[in-house]
Motif scaffolding. Structure first.
Motif, PDB file in Angstrom:
ATOM      1  N   GLY A  14       0.787  -1.226   0.000  1.00  0.00           N
ATOM      2  CA  GLY A  14       0.000   0.000   0.000  1.00  0.00           C
ATOM      3  C   GLY A  14       0.818   1.275   0.000  1.00  0.00           C
ATOM      4  N   VAL A  15       1.922   1.259  -0.733  1.00  0.00           N
ATOM      5  CA  VAL A  15       2.788   2.438  -0.795  1.00  0.00           C
ATOM      6  C   VAL A  15       2.998   2.876  -2.241  1.00  0.00           C
ATOM      7  CG1 VAL A  15       4.008   1.955   1.365  1.00  0.00           C
ATOM      8  CG2 VAL A  15       4.867   0.975  -0.760  1.00  0.00           C
ATOM      9  N   THR A  16       3.395   4.110  -2.397  1.00  0.00           N
ATOM     10  CA  THR A  16       3.694   4.662  -3.710  1.00  0.00           C
ATOM     11  C   THR A  16       5.169   4.434  -4.040  1.00  0.00           C
ATOM     12  OG1 THR A  16       4.338   6.832  -2.883  1.00  0.00           O
ATOM     13  CG2 THR A  16       1.976   6.490  -3.359  1.00  0.00           C
ATOM     14  N   GLN A  17       5.502   4.616  -5.299  1.00  0.00           N
ATOM     15  CA  GLN A  17       6.908   4.526  -5.694  1.00  0.00           C
ATOM     16  C   GLN A  17       7.736   5.570  -4.956  1.00  0.00           C
ATOM     17  OE1 GLN A  17       7.171   4.826  -9.956  1.00  0.00           O
ATOM     18  NE2 GLN A  17       6.369   2.755 -10.280  1.00  0.00           N
ATOM     19  N   THR A  18       7.179   6.739  -4.764  1.00  0.00           N
ATOM     20  CA  THR A  18       7.885   7.809  -4.052  1.00  0.00           C
ATOM     21  C   THR A  18       8.182   7.404  -2.618  1.00  0.00           C
ATOM     22  OG1 THR A  18       6.843   9.460  -5.469  1.00  0.00           O
ATOM     23  CG2 THR A  18       7.784  10.245  -3.395  1.00  0.00           C
ATOM     24  N   GLN A  19       7.229   6.758  -1.969  1.00  0.00           N
ATOM     25  CA  GLN A  19       7.449   6.298  -0.595  1.00  0.00           C
ATOM     26  C   GLN A  19       8.511   5.206  -0.548  1.00  0.00           C
ATOM     27  OE1 GLN A  19       3.257   5.450  -0.013  1.00  0.00           O
ATOM     28  NE2 GLN A  19       3.159   6.970   1.646  1.00  0.00           N
ATOM     29  N   VAL A  20       8.474   4.300  -1.504  1.00  0.00           N
ATOM     30  CA  VAL A  20       9.495   3.254  -1.565  1.00  0.00           C
ATOM     31  C   VAL A  20      10.869   3.895  -1.721  1.00  0.00           C
ATOM     32  CG1 VAL A  20      10.364   1.257  -2.841  1.00  0.00           C
ATOM     33  CG2 VAL A  20       7.907   1.536  -2.509  1.00  0.00           C
ATOM     34  N   ALA A  21      10.965   4.857  -2.612  1.00  0.00           N
ATOM     35  CA  ALA A  21      12.230   5.554  -2.844  1.00  0.00           C
ATOM     36  C   ALA A  21      12.737   6.210  -1.559  1.00  0.00           C
ATOM     37  CB  ALA A  21      12.065   6.591  -3.946  1.00  0.00           C
ATOM     38  N   LYS A  22      11.858   6.866  -0.850  1.00  0.00           N
ATOM     39  CA  LYS A  22      12.239   7.564   0.382  1.00  0.00           C
ATOM     40  C   LYS A  22      12.800   6.594   1.419  1.00  0.00           C
ATOM     41  CE  LYS A  22      10.365  10.379   4.105  1.00  0.00           C
ATOM     42  NZ  LYS A  22       9.172  11.013   4.664  1.00  0.00           N
ATOM     43  N   PHE A  23      12.159   5.457   1.587  1.00  0.00           N
ATOM     44  CA  PHE A  23      12.559   4.523   2.636  1.00  0.00           C
ATOM     45  C   PHE A  23      13.694   3.586   2.244  1.00  0.00           C
ATOM     46  CE2 PHE A  23       8.303   5.727   4.107  1.00  0.00           C
ATOM     47  CZ  PHE A  23       8.605   6.080   5.414  1.00  0.00           C
ATOM     48  N   THR A  24      13.890   3.349   0.942  1.00  0.00           N
ATOM     49  CA  THR A  24      14.937   2.420   0.512  1.00  0.00           C
ATOM     50  C   THR A  24      16.199   3.120   0.025  1.00  0.00           C
ATOM     51  OG1 THR A  24      14.152   2.329  -1.773  1.00  0.00           O
ATOM     52  CG2 THR A  24      13.245   0.689  -0.207  1.00  0.00           C
ATOM     53  N   GLY A  25      16.069   4.377  -0.363  1.00  0.00           N
ATOM     54  CA  GLY A  25      17.208   5.083  -0.935  1.00  0.00           C
ATOM     55  C   GLY A  25      17.379   4.835  -2.429  1.00  0.00           C
ATOM     56  N   LEU A  26      16.504   4.001  -3.012  1.00  0.00           N
ATOM     57  CA  LEU A  26      16.543   3.794  -4.455  1.00  0.00           C
ATOM     58  C   LEU A  26      15.834   4.950  -5.145  1.00  0.00           C
ATOM     59  CD1 LEU A  26      15.545   0.020  -4.616  1.00  0.00           C
ATOM     60  CD2 LEU A  26      17.834   0.975  -4.905  1.00  0.00           C
ATOM     61  N   PRO A  27      16.353   5.456  -6.235  1.00  0.00           N
ATOM     62  CA  PRO A  27      15.673   6.539  -6.938  1.00  0.00           C
ATOM     63  C   PRO A  27      14.292   6.101  -7.439  1.00  0.00           C
ATOM     64  CG  PRO A  27      17.930   6.302  -7.721  1.00  0.00           C
ATOM     65  CD  PRO A  27      17.638   5.109  -6.862  1.00  0.00           C
ATOM     66  N   GLN A  28      13.340   7.000  -7.396  1.00  0.00           N
ATOM     67  CA  GLN A  28      11.980   6.687  -7.850  1.00  0.00           C
ATOM     68  C   GLN A  28      11.974   6.268  -9.309  1.00  0.00           C
ATOM     69  OE1 GLN A  28       9.828   8.689 -10.089  1.00  0.00           O
ATOM     70  NE2 GLN A  28       8.355   7.016  -9.950  1.00  0.00           N
ATOM     71  N   ASN A  29      12.815   6.889 -10.126  1.00  0.00           N
ATOM     72  CA  ASN A  29      12.831   6.510 -11.542  1.00  0.00           C
ATOM     73  C   ASN A  29      13.381   5.098 -11.741  1.00  0.00           C
ATOM     74  OD1 ASN A  29      15.478   7.329 -10.951  1.00  0.00           O
ATOM     75  ND2 ASN A  29      15.803   8.204 -12.982  1.00  0.00           N
ATOM     76  N   THR A  30      14.232   4.638 -10.844  1.00  0.00           N
ATOM     77  CA  THR A  30      14.716   3.260 -10.895  1.00  0.00           C
ATOM     78  C   THR A  30      13.592   2.293 -10.558  1.00  0.00           C
ATOM     79  OG1 THR A  30      16.977   3.906 -10.336  1.00  0.00           O
ATOM     80  CG2 THR A  30      16.366   1.612  -9.897  1.00  0.00           C
ATOM     81  N   ILE A  31      12.802   2.622  -9.558  1.00  0.00           N
ATOM     82  CA  ILE A  31      11.665   1.781  -9.178  1.00  0.00           C
ATOM     83  C   ILE A  31      10.679   1.695 -10.337  1.00  0.00           C
ATOM     84  CG2 ILE A  31       9.716   1.554  -7.579  1.00  0.00           C
ATOM     85  CD1 ILE A  31      11.665   3.056  -5.537  1.00  0.00           C
ATOM     86  N   SER A  32      10.405   2.818 -10.960  1.00  0.00           N
ATOM     87  CA  SER A  32       9.519   2.834 -12.118  1.00  0.00           C
ATOM     88  C   SER A  32      10.094   1.987 -13.246  1.00  0.00           C
ATOM     89  CB  SER A  32       9.315   4.273 -12.598  1.00  0.00           C
ATOM     90  OG  SER A  32       8.553   4.302 -13.772  1.00  0.00           O
ATOM     91  N   TRP A  33      11.368   2.143 -13.518  1.00  0.00           N
ATOM     92  CA  TRP A  33      12.067   1.397 -14.566  1.00  0.00           C
ATOM     93  C   TRP A  33      11.936  -0.106 -14.333  1.00  0.00           C
ATOM     94  CZ3 TRP A  33      16.737  -1.373 -13.725  1.00  0.00           C
ATOM     95  CH2 TRP A  33      17.477  -1.702 -14.862  1.00  0.00           C
ATOM     96  N   ILE A  34      12.123  -0.527 -13.074  1.00  0.00           N
ATOM     97  CA  ILE A  34      12.005  -1.944 -12.725  1.00  0.00           C
ATOM     98  C   ILE A  34      10.571  -2.422 -12.937  1.00  0.00           C
ATOM     99  CG2 ILE A  34      12.035  -3.574 -10.787  1.00  0.00           C
ATOM    100  CD1 ILE A  34      14.426  -1.891  -9.661  1.00  0.00           C
ATOM    101  N   GLU A  35       9.601  -1.670 -12.417  1.00  0.00           N
ATOM    102  CA  GLU A  35       8.199  -2.086 -12.498  1.00  0.00           C
ATOM    103  C   GLU A  35       7.670  -2.116 -13.928  1.00  0.00           C
ATOM    104  OE1 GLU A  35       5.674   0.089  -9.821  1.00  0.00           O
ATOM    105  OE2 GLU A  35       6.729  -0.651  -8.050  1.00  0.00           O
ATOM    106  N   LEU A  36       8.233  -1.303 -14.805  1.00  0.00           N
ATOM    107  CA  LEU A  36       7.807  -1.270 -16.206  1.00  0.00           C
ATOM    108  C   LEU A  36       8.569  -2.276 -17.072  1.00  0.00           C
ATOM    109  CD1 LEU A  36       7.440   2.589 -16.699  1.00  0.00           C
ATOM    110  CD2 LEU A  36       5.601   0.893 -16.539  1.00  0.00           C
TER     111      LEU A  36
END
Length: 65
Positions: A14-36
């Motif tokens: 139940g979290v957004t990519q932005t929240q994941v980025a904040k808590f993991t230190g991974l860039p949000q665009n990396t999370i998006s890149w992985i999910e896509l």
């Protein structure tokens, strides 16, 4: 390749990519890149995400025995 499973793990938590980025230190665009499925996450990224979601790396990528 694993994007759908990784996106599902995020949605279950139940979290957004932005929240994941904040808590993991991974860039949000990396999370998006992985999910896509624009590329395959490296093992370090998988471990970070699995730890954040509270699941195993196998569960993160949808691997079952």
């Amino acid at each position: 390749m694993y994007g759908k499973e990784i996106r599902n793990a995020r949605r279950v938590k139940g979290v957004t990519q932005t929240q994941v980025a904040k808590f993991t230190g991974l860039p949000q665009n990396t999370i998006s890149w992985i999910e896509l499925d624009k590329g395959i996450p490296n093992i370090q990224q998988c471990v970070i995400l699995a730890d954040f979601y509270g699941i195993t790396v196998d569960e993160l990528i949808g691997r079952t025995n």
